[in-house]
Motif scaffolding. Structure first.
Motif, short mmCIF file in Angstrom:
data_model
loop_
_atom_site.label_atom_id
_atom_site.label_comp_id
_atom_site.label_asym_id
_atom_site.label_seq_id
_atom_site.Cartn_x
_atom_site.Cartn_y
_atom_site.Cartn_z
N VAL A 105 34.99 84.04 18.90
CA VAL A 105 34.38 85.35 19.17
C VAL A 105 34.88 86.37 18.17
CG1 VAL A 105 34.08 87.17 20.88
CG2 VAL A 105 34.13 84.79 21.62
N GLU A 106 36.18 86.41 17.94
CA GLU A 106 36.74 87.36 16.98
C GLU A 106 36.24 87.09 15.57
OE1 GLU A 106 40.93 87.00 17.53
OE2 GLU A 106 40.90 87.91 19.54
N ALA A 107 36.14 85.82 15.21
CA ALA A 107 35.65 85.48 13.87
C ALA A 107 34.19 85.90 13.71
CB ALA A 107 35.80 83.97 13.63
N THR A 108 33.38 85.72 14.76
CA THR A 108 31.97 86.11 14.69
C THR A 108 31.83 87.63 14.61
OG1 THR A 108 31.34 84.13 15.93
CG2 THR A 108 29.74 85.93 15.85
N ARG A 109 32.66 88.34 15.37
CA ARG A 109 32.62 89.81 15.29
C ARG A 109 32.94 90.28 13.88
NH1 ARG A 109 37.01 92.92 18.75
NH2 ARG A 109 38.32 91.75 17.31
N GLN A 110 33.94 89.68 13.26
CA GLN A 110 34.31 90.07 11.90
C GLN A 110 33.17 89.81 10.92
OE1 GLN A 110 37.09 91.69 11.44
NE2 GLN A 110 36.69 92.01 9.25
N GLU A 111 32.49 88.68 11.10
CA GLU A 111 31.36 88.37 10.21
C GLU A 111 30.20 89.31 10.45
OE1 GLU A 111 29.06 86.38 7.29
OE2 GLU A 111 31.22 86.62 7.66
N ALA A 112 29.95 89.67 11.70
CA ALA A 112 28.88 90.62 12.01
C ALA A 112 29.16 91.98 11.38
CB ALA A 112 28.73 90.75 13.53
N LEU A 113 30.42 92.40 11.40
CA LEU A 113 30.77 93.66 10.75
C LEU A 113 30.60 93.56 9.24
CD1 LEU A 113 33.98 94.61 12.78
CD2 LEU A 113 31.81 95.86 12.74
N ARG A 114 30.98 92.43 8.69
CA ARG A 114 30.84 92.24 7.24
C ARG A 114 29.39 92.34 6.81
NH1 ARG A 114 29.72 88.78 3.31
NH2 ARG A 114 28.95 87.19 4.75
N ALA A 192 19.67 90.27 13.86
CA ALA A 192 20.44 89.04 13.63
C ALA A 192 20.45 88.24 14.92
CB ALA A 192 21.87 89.36 13.19
N LEU A 193 20.68 86.95 14.78
CA LEU A 193 20.72 86.04 15.92
C LEU A 193 22.06 85.32 15.91
CD1 LEU A 193 19.08 84.66 18.27
CD2 LEU A 193 18.53 82.87 16.60
N VAL A 194 22.78 85.36 17.03
CA VAL A 194 24.02 84.62 17.17
C VAL A 194 23.72 83.28 17.84
CG1 VAL A 194 26.26 84.50 18.33
CG2 VAL A 194 25.53 86.63 17.25
N LEU A 195 24.06 82.19 17.16
CA LEU A 195 24.00 80.86 17.77
C LEU A 195 25.31 80.68 18.53
CD1 LEU A 195 22.46 78.70 14.89
CD2 LEU A 195 21.30 80.10 16.62
N GLY A 196 25.33 81.19 19.77
CA GLY A 196 26.54 81.27 20.56
C GLY A 196 26.83 80.03 21.38
N CYS A 197 26.31 78.92 20.94
CA CYS A 197 26.67 77.60 21.48
C CYS A 197 26.77 76.69 20.27
CB CYS A 197 25.63 77.09 22.46
SG CYS A 197 25.84 75.35 22.93
N THR A 198 27.85 75.94 20.16
CA THR A 198 28.06 75.15 18.95
C THR A 198 27.17 73.93 18.88
OG1 THR A 198 30.02 74.17 20.02
CG2 THR A 198 30.39 75.99 18.47
N GLU A 199 26.32 73.71 19.91
CA GLU A 199 25.29 72.67 19.82
C GLU A 199 23.97 73.20 19.27
OE1 GLU A 199 28.14 70.36 21.08
OE2 GLU A 199 27.65 72.09 22.31
#
Length: 230
Positions: A105-114, A192-199
């Motif tokens: 979650v933290e890594a995705t937030r950082q990428e979204a901010l970037r 943007a779309l978050v693929l929030g399931c790793t499947e």
């Protein structure tokens, strides 16, 4: 490179992708004759779902901590969960772990901010789409998060559990998912779309989408490599 430990099996298909992508990404970064030493502790994704459905978060924490401690006993210096849903108790796990845990979650937030996105559509398991553990960290930095409608959540959750967690990929499921994304874009203006399931990459990677995508698994793997190489 620090030794990585992965809590896998949540689910099996994404664990395979994590392993392959991590191994070859480390190989590319470090050198021709290098593959990383890592350990996988495979747990049962349906046990994770059961704990979440019953809101037995103490039980979920204990279940995951058993796996984390097994990884630590095997020499892991950094640990990660290969699924988004178990991050519902990530704070408790981090507090109990004696080695660093790297949050998807933290890594995705950082990428979204970037990427300076403003409004995100969130797909994932029922628990990821309905709970706040993924949404709040994004909203706290000014990013709107839009979840599907209740009937769409029912459909997505069912297809993840009955198909994608078992490695089943169907064209009609992909078509329906894309229709849901298009509705969210048209009605809510998601950029943007978050693929929030790793499947979900099993179903949607390689499919043209009408907006940029944040693949949480790819983002997490990059964060794991950065942490292990520091």
């Amino acid at each position: 490179m620090k030794k990585l430990g992965l809590i896998g099996g949540i689910g099996p298909e994404s664990t395979l992708l994590y392993y392959r992508k991590l191994v070859y990404a480390a190989h590319e970064r470090i050198g021709e004759h290098f593959f990383p030493n890592l350990t996988i502790e495979s747990l049962n994704v349906f046990e994770v779902f059961r704990f979440c459905q019953a809101k037995e978060y103490d039980g979920l924490t204990a279940y995951l901590m058993t796996g984390i401690n097994n990884l630590i006993a095997a020499g892991a210096e950094i640990v990660a969960l290969t699924g988004n849903t178990p991050h519902i108790v990530f704070g408790e796990l981090r507090a109990q772990s004696c080695v660093p845990l790297i949050s998807i979650v933290e890594a995705t937030r950082q990428e979204a901010l970037r990427r300076t996105v403003n409004r995100i559509g969130l797909l994932g398991t029922r628990f990821t789409m309905e709970a706040d553990f993924f949404k709040e960290p994004l909203r706290d930095v000014g990013i709107d998060v839009i979840a599907p409608t209740a009937p769409e959540i029912d459909y997505i959750a069912d297809k993840i559990a009955s198909e994608l967690e078992r490695g089943i990929v169907k064209d009609e499921t992909r078509t329906r998912f894309l229709a849901i994304v298009e509705r969210m874009r048209g009605e809510h203006g998601i950029d943007a779309l978050v693929l929030g399931c790793t499947e979900l990459p099993l179903l949607l990677n390689g499919t043209p989408l009408p907006l940029q995508t944040l693949d949480t698994m790819e983002i997490h793997i990059d964060a794991l490599l950065e942490a292990s190489l520091r």
